[in-house]
Motif scaffolding. Structure first.
Motif, PDB file in Angstrom:
ATOM      1  N   ASP A 203       2.277 -13.809  18.000  1.00  0.00           N
ATOM      2  CA  ASP A 203       2.341 -12.447  18.506  1.00  0.00           C
ATOM      3  C   ASP A 203       1.156 -12.232  19.443  1.00  0.00           C
ATOM      4  OD1 ASP A 203       3.201  -9.876  18.883  1.00  0.00           O
ATOM      5  OD2 ASP A 203       3.092  -9.285  16.771  1.00  0.00           O
ATOM      6  N   VAL A 204       1.186 -11.150  20.201  1.00  0.00           N
ATOM      7  CA  VAL A 204       0.087 -10.832  21.112  1.00  0.00           C
ATOM      8  C   VAL A 204      -0.843  -9.808  20.463  1.00  0.00           C
ATOM      9  CG1 VAL A 204       1.347 -11.391  23.208  1.00  0.00           C
ATOM     10  CG2 VAL A 204       1.530  -9.084  22.257  1.00  0.00           C
TER      11      VAL A 204
ATOM     12  N   TYR B  23       0.016 -23.596  19.526  1.00  0.00           N
ATOM     13  CA  TYR B  23       1.253 -24.125  18.954  1.00  0.00           C
ATOM     14  C   TYR B  23       1.478 -23.466  17.603  1.00  0.00           C
ATOM     15  CZ  TYR B  23      -1.641 -27.280  16.054  1.00  0.00           C
ATOM     16  OH  TYR B  23      -2.550 -27.802  15.155  1.00  0.00           O
ATOM     17  N   TRP B  24       2.651 -23.733  17.015  1.00  0.00           N
ATOM     18  CA  TRP B  24       3.027 -23.080  15.749  1.00  0.00           C
ATOM     19  C   TRP B  24       3.627 -24.094  14.804  1.00  0.00           C
ATOM     20  CZ3 TRP B  24       8.018 -22.724  13.694  1.00  0.00           C
ATOM     21  CH2 TRP B  24       8.181 -21.852  12.608  1.00  0.00           C
ATOM     22  N   THR B  25       3.287 -23.989  13.537  1.00  0.00           N
ATOM     23  CA  THR B  25       3.904 -24.814  12.496  1.00  0.00           C
ATOM     24  C   THR B  25       4.306 -23.911  11.327  1.00  0.00           C
ATOM     25  OG1 THR B  25       1.748 -25.264  11.465  1.00  0.00           O
ATOM     26  CG2 THR B  25       2.572 -26.882  13.055  1.00  0.00           C
ATOM     27  N   SER B  26       5.337 -24.362  10.612  1.00  0.00           N
ATOM     28  CA  SER B  26       5.776 -23.616   9.434  1.00  0.00           C
ATOM     29  C   SER B  26       5.485 -24.438   8.192  1.00  0.00           C
ATOM     30  CB  SER B  26       7.272 -23.328   9.525  1.00  0.00           C
ATOM     31  OG  SER B  26       8.012 -24.517   9.301  1.00  0.00           O
TER      32      SER B  26
ATOM     33  N   ASP C  48       1.997 -14.468  28.457  1.00  0.00           N
ATOM     34  CA  ASP C  48       1.425 -13.776  29.611  1.00  0.00           C
ATOM     35  C   ASP C  48       0.670 -12.526  29.157  1.00  0.00           C
ATOM     36  OD1 ASP C  48       3.504 -12.235  28.773  1.00  0.00           O
ATOM     37  OD2 ASP C  48       4.657 -12.340  30.631  1.00  0.00           O
ATOM     38  N   GLY C  49       0.416 -12.430  27.859  1.00  0.00           N
ATOM     39  CA  GLY C  49      -0.269 -11.282  27.294  1.00  0.00           C
ATOM     40  C   GLY C  49       0.670 -10.178  26.863  1.00  0.00           C
ATOM     41  N   ILE C  50       1.955 -10.329  27.183  1.00  0.00           N
ATOM     42  CA  ILE C  50       2.956  -9.319  26.833  1.00  0.00           C
ATOM     43  C   ILE C  50       3.960  -9.866  25.825  1.00  0.00           C
ATOM     44  CG2 ILE C  50       4.811  -7.852  27.749  1.00  0.00           C
ATOM     45  CD1 ILE C  50       3.280  -7.917  30.431  1.00  0.00           C
ATOM     46  N   ARG C  51       4.356 -11.131  26.005  1.00  0.00           N
ATOM     47  CA  ARG C  51       5.350 -11.755  25.140  1.00  0.00           C
ATOM     48  C   ARG C  51       4.871 -13.169  24.782  1.00  0.00           C
ATOM     49  NH1 ARG C  51       9.595 -13.198  30.080  1.00  0.00           N
ATOM     50  NH2 ARG C  51       7.905 -13.523  31.568  1.00  0.00           N
TER      51      ARG C  51
ATOM     52  N   TYR D 281      11.903 -15.489  14.432  1.00  0.00           N
ATOM     53  CA  TYR D 281      11.179 -14.522  15.262  1.00  0.00           C
ATOM     54  C   TYR D 281      12.019 -13.906  16.384  1.00  0.00           C
ATOM     55  CZ  TYR D 281       7.059 -16.404  12.939  1.00  0.00           C
ATOM     56  OH  TYR D 281       6.140 -16.787  11.994  1.00  0.00           O
ATOM     57  N   ALA D 282      13.204 -14.430  16.659  1.00  0.00           N
ATOM     58  CA  ALA D 282      14.118 -13.888  17.668  1.00  0.00           C
ATOM     59  C   ALA D 282      13.446 -13.619  19.011  1.00  0.00           C
ATOM     60  CB  ALA D 282      14.776 -12.616  17.142  1.00  0.00           C
TER      61      ALA D 282
END
Length: 438
Positions: A289-290, A356-359, A371-374, A398-399
């Protein structure tokens, strides 16, 4: 060769509120050449000063800083009168004379009509060590190794690049050529001296020699510029990078640096390499998230080199892999591919990509872009295997409105905001996200 940053430099020259500019970048990425080319093509005269000759030059900046006196003395040193607007002053290796850095504040406040560009290979290291810096009184720009787009242009493919940048994505007629040139880039990389050697000779082993010399030069820098207590640790970290990236899970593991190593022992070594621009760290996030930086886990990260060609050389992978179909994209578990993607993302203006992301279920998204928005997930696939279970897991959870998959498959916009961008088209990401005009 054409560097795209030159257009940014021209925009800086024409700004009404222009401040002295600092061009940041690792050693040997072409900062000095670029600034001299900028001066040659965009100014009437150039006053080039290399502050590594500090025994001769530091006296110019000593005592009370008076802009007029500095201009007069630099004019004498360069043998030509420095004129506002029409002369570009280049202060190279500016970190070697801290008072020269301090003087930029006075140029910004008292003489903004003078065009001053500074470069410093180890500027980040110097600032980390406490060098005084004119906060808010300078503009910054970053220079990286040649991107794949620049590599294509250096190889004589400017018309093809222009065609792509005009929004053309149906590239069936050119996909084989682009794939072959991408293979070349994974071997050659983007260091200017390596690219020049490739353009001149088309000899991978001549390029390999250049890359080994560059690696040796970086290793010599460790001994020459790093604190003595860090030199050995920096070498251990540097040498461990290929094995770090060869793992299925590329998270940095201190135990691969040296048996029994602990984070507190090697964090300063990692910081030195990062400040020198020789590595890039990407951080795991606890929540995509931002503002994304707020969710970065600073203890969980990956380490990449500044250049894919140097990683290939440091790993000892023979240039002959270029002959083996798509094998190069899969070597040591796709490390070259992920390094390549990381490297290209660094060059896109207004994009934050070092995450990066891990679950808990071992799903992993290789890069999160924002870009600071999404936040936009990007999954990297070697070759044509695009079984994207991790990306599906992320999208279900997270859609996101937009997701990117990069592979060797053709460009395609699929259902629900999923876009496949070929590895050889990563340089269009900025346009796809509407972050850049060119």
């Amino acid at each position: 060769m054409k560097r795209l940053v030159l257009e940014q430099l021209k925009s800086w020259r024409d700004k009404k509120d222009r401040k002295p500019l600092i061009l940041r970048g690792a050693r040997q990425v072409g900062k000095t050449w670029l600034l001299k080319e900028f001066g040659r093509t965009c100014f009437k005269n150039v006053c080039y000063v290399n502050l590594e000759q500090k025994d001769i030059l530091q006296g110019i900046f000593e005592g009370d800083i008076a802009v007029g006196d500095i201009i007069d003395q630099l004019s004498v040193y360069c043998g030509k009168r420095i004129q506002p607007q029409t002369t570009l002053i280049i202060l190279d290796e500016v970190q070697e004379v801290p008072r020269a850095l301090t003087s930029l504040k006075y140029f910004a406040e008292e003489a903004p009509e003078y065009a001053i560009c500074c470069a410093g290979s180890l500027l980040g290291v110097a600032l980390h060590e406490g060098t005084s810096f004119p906060v808010g009184k300078v503009d910054f720009m970053d220079l990286y190794p040649l991107s794949f787009r620049e590599f294509l242009m250096a190889s004589g493919e400017e018309m093809l690049v222009d065609y792509i940048m005009r929004g053309k994505r149906e590239l069936t007629a050119f996909s084989n050529k682009l794939t072959q040139m991408l293979k070349q880039y994974l071997i050659v990389g983007g260091m200017p001296s390596a690219v020049n050697k490739w353009i001149d000779t088309h000899d991978f082993f001549a390029v390999d020699k250049i890359q080994k010399d560059l690696i040796a030069a970086y290793q010599n820098d460790f001994s020459k510029h790093a604190p003595k207590n860090l030199v050995e640790k920096i070498r251990y970290v540097w040498d461990s990078i290929p094995s770090q990236l060869a793992k299925e899970n590329k998270k940095f593991v201190y135990g691969l640096v040296r048996e029994g190593a602990r984070a507190r022992e090697y964090e300063d070594a990692l910081m030195w390499l990062s400040d020198a621009g020789e590595i890039v760290r990407t951080y795991n996030v606890t929540k995509p998230d931002v503002p994304i930086k707020a969710y970065a886990d600073l203890k969980s990260f990956k380490v990449f080199l500044l250049d894919v060609g140097l990683l290939r050389c440091l790993s000892g992978l023979s240039p002959k892999v270029i002959l083996d179909g798509s094998r190069i994209f899969e070597e040591f578990k796709g490390a070259l591919t992920e390094q390549y993607v990381c490297q290209q993302l660094q060059t896109i203006p207004r994009l934050q990509a070092n995450y990066y992301w891990t679950s808990l279920s071992r799903a992993e998204i290789d890069f999160l872009l924002t870009d600071g928005i999404r936040v936009i997930p990007m999954e990297c696939k070697s070759g044509g295997n695009v079984n994207a279970k991790s990306l599906k897991s992320y999208r279900d959870r997270y859609a996101p409105t937009l997701s990117i998959r990069t592979s060797l498959l053709p460009y395609e916009r699929k259902e629900e905001g999923l876009v496949n961008v070929p590895l050889y088209l990563l340089f269009v990401i900025g346009k796809e996200l509407e972050l850049e005009e060119v």
